[in-house]
Scaffold this active site. Sequence first.
Site, PDB file in Angstrom:
ATOM      1  N   ASP A  10      12.522   3.135  -5.928  1.00  0.00           N
ATOM      2  CA  ASP A  10      12.003   2.007  -4.928  1.00  0.00           C
ATOM      3  C   ASP A  10      12.158   2.628  -3.496  1.00  0.00           C
ATOM      4  OD1 ASP A  10      10.642  -0.395  -3.919  1.00  0.00           O
ATOM      5  OD2 ASP A  10      12.869  -0.718  -3.322  1.00  0.00           O
ATOM      6  N   SER A  11      11.629   1.954  -2.489  1.00  0.00           N
ATOM      7  CA  SER A  11      11.966   2.515  -0.983  1.00  0.00           C
ATOM      8  C   SER A  11      13.153   2.231  -0.715  1.00  0.00           C
ATOM      9  CB  SER A  11      10.856   2.042  -0.078  1.00  0.00           C
ATOM     10  OG  SER A  11      11.113   0.505  -0.183  1.00  0.00           O
ATOM     11  N   CYS A  73       8.205  -0.237  -7.416  1.00  0.00           N
ATOM     12  CA  CYS A  73       7.735  -0.567  -6.061  1.00  0.00           C
ATOM     13  C   CYS A  73       6.267  -0.854  -6.138  1.00  0.00           C
ATOM     14  CB  CYS A  73       8.217   0.786  -5.301  1.00  0.00           C
ATOM     15  SG  CYS A  73       7.376   0.594  -3.537  1.00  0.00           S
ATOM     16  N   GLU A 152      17.027  -5.779   3.378  1.00  0.00           N
ATOM     17  CA  GLU A 152      17.610  -4.773   3.419  1.00  0.00           C
ATOM     18  C   GLU A 152      18.829  -5.102   4.613  1.00  0.00           C
ATOM     19  OE1 GLU A 152      17.342  -1.375   2.293  1.00  0.00           O
ATOM     20  OE2 GLU A 152      15.745  -2.043   1.177  1.00  0.00           O
ATOM     21  N   CYS A 184       6.277  -8.005  -4.526  1.00  0.00           N
ATOM     22  CA  CYS A 184       7.062  -6.575  -3.735  1.00  0.00           C
ATOM     23  C   CYS A 184       8.525  -6.695  -4.518  1.00  0.00           C
ATOM     24  CB  CYS A 184       7.428  -6.723  -2.170  1.00  0.00           C
ATOM     25  SG  CYS A 184       8.547  -5.918  -1.508  1.00  0.00           S
ATOM     26  N   HIS A 186      11.400  -6.192  -3.599  1.00  0.00           N
ATOM     27  CA  HIS A 186      12.583  -6.878  -2.602  1.00  0.00           C
ATOM     28  C   HIS A 186      12.270  -8.209  -2.711  1.00  0.00           C
ATOM     29  CE1 HIS A 186      12.805  -2.834  -0.771  1.00  0.00           C
ATOM     30  NE2 HIS A 186      13.654  -3.483  -0.195  1.00  0.00           N
TER      31      HIS A 186
HETATM   32  N1  DGL Z   1      10.006  -2.835  -2.808  1.00  0.00           N
HETATM   33  C1  DGL Z   1       8.658  -2.297  -2.398  1.00  0.00           C
HETATM   34  C2  DGL Z   1       7.468  -3.034  -2.931  1.00  0.00           C
HETATM   35  O1  DGL Z   1       7.700  -3.424  -3.927  1.00  0.00           O
HETATM   36  C3  DGL Z   1       8.377  -1.564  -1.094  1.00  0.00           C
HETATM   37  C4  DGL Z   1       8.730  -2.193   0.416  1.00  0.00           C
HETATM   38  C5  DGL Z   1       8.651  -1.505   1.400  1.00  0.00           C
HETATM   39  O2  DGL Z   1       9.496  -0.441   1.399  1.00  0.00           O
HETATM   40  O3  DGL Z   1       8.045  -1.982   2.298  1.00  0.00           O
HETATM   41  O4  DGL Z   1       6.335  -2.686  -2.449  1.00  0.00           O
END
Ligand code: DGL
Length: 268
Positions: A10-11, A73, A152, A184, A186
């Site tokens: 993931d990011s 992600c 984050e 997402c 996150h």
């Molecule tokens: N967690 C990621 C997603 O599912 C990326 C969030 C990001 O880096 O903007 O989209």
Amino acid sequence: MDNRPIGVFDSGLGGLTVLKEINKYLPNEDTVYFGDTARVPYGPRSKETIIKYTFQAINFLISKNVKAIVIACNTATARALLESQEKYDVPIIGVIEAGARTAVYSTKNKVIGVIGTSGTINSRAYNKEIKKIGKDVTVIGKACPLFVPLVEEGWANKEISSTAAHMYLDELVNKGVDSIVLGCTHYPILKRTIGEAVGADVKLINPAKETALDLKSMLEERFLMSNSTEEGKYKYYVSDINEQFSRIASEFLKREIKDLEKVEIHKY
Ligand code: DGL
């Protein structure tokens, strides 16, 4: 049978919400996690850039001898899953198909909200997947770009996140959605805050569990399951070491994250 690890990326921290389910449903599998913390967020970036970052993450994970990869992600799944599946021989799955399927099974009134990064929402990837299986479903997308930095930063349960949740989500509730996909990875970390903002009548869909089950089926079909009877070994890499990652990750996974290693990801 294949005892090599599964790669997950993931990011940043978001993919840990998927890793947690993978560890739960595939407890004997080793996993290698990569969080691209030097380049988070992916959400606002172009398709071209996301494809480049995704290929670099995959190249890195392949260098760790993984047998399968989960793009944990949504942004990278929306922008780069097909391109990655075409380019690489290693089996690769994303999170959007699983999320779309779960949402279609969950909705009663057939009005589904999807929240995610600008990249995911603008790609309309969820709309397309949902429409494949639920033709009569209305999908209302809403980008929530502040959510990723709030997670984050470790502010998921602070007042500022609750204010942001109301500003983004009141509109969806007023439009009558009965389910909202946390599109997402996150966002499950914000689940409590989001749940309080939208109220108990709206079901929050986390694609992570279904993704882990898809991964399990895929490994079984390809005879790639590990035959180990011990608890899997977990390894974590990031492209930038910051103090928050280990702390938030340990809190979320409820285990200590030791030996976090830094990767020079631009070299891959
Ligand atoms: N967690 C990621 C997603 O599912 C990326 C969030 C990001 O880096 O903007 O989209």
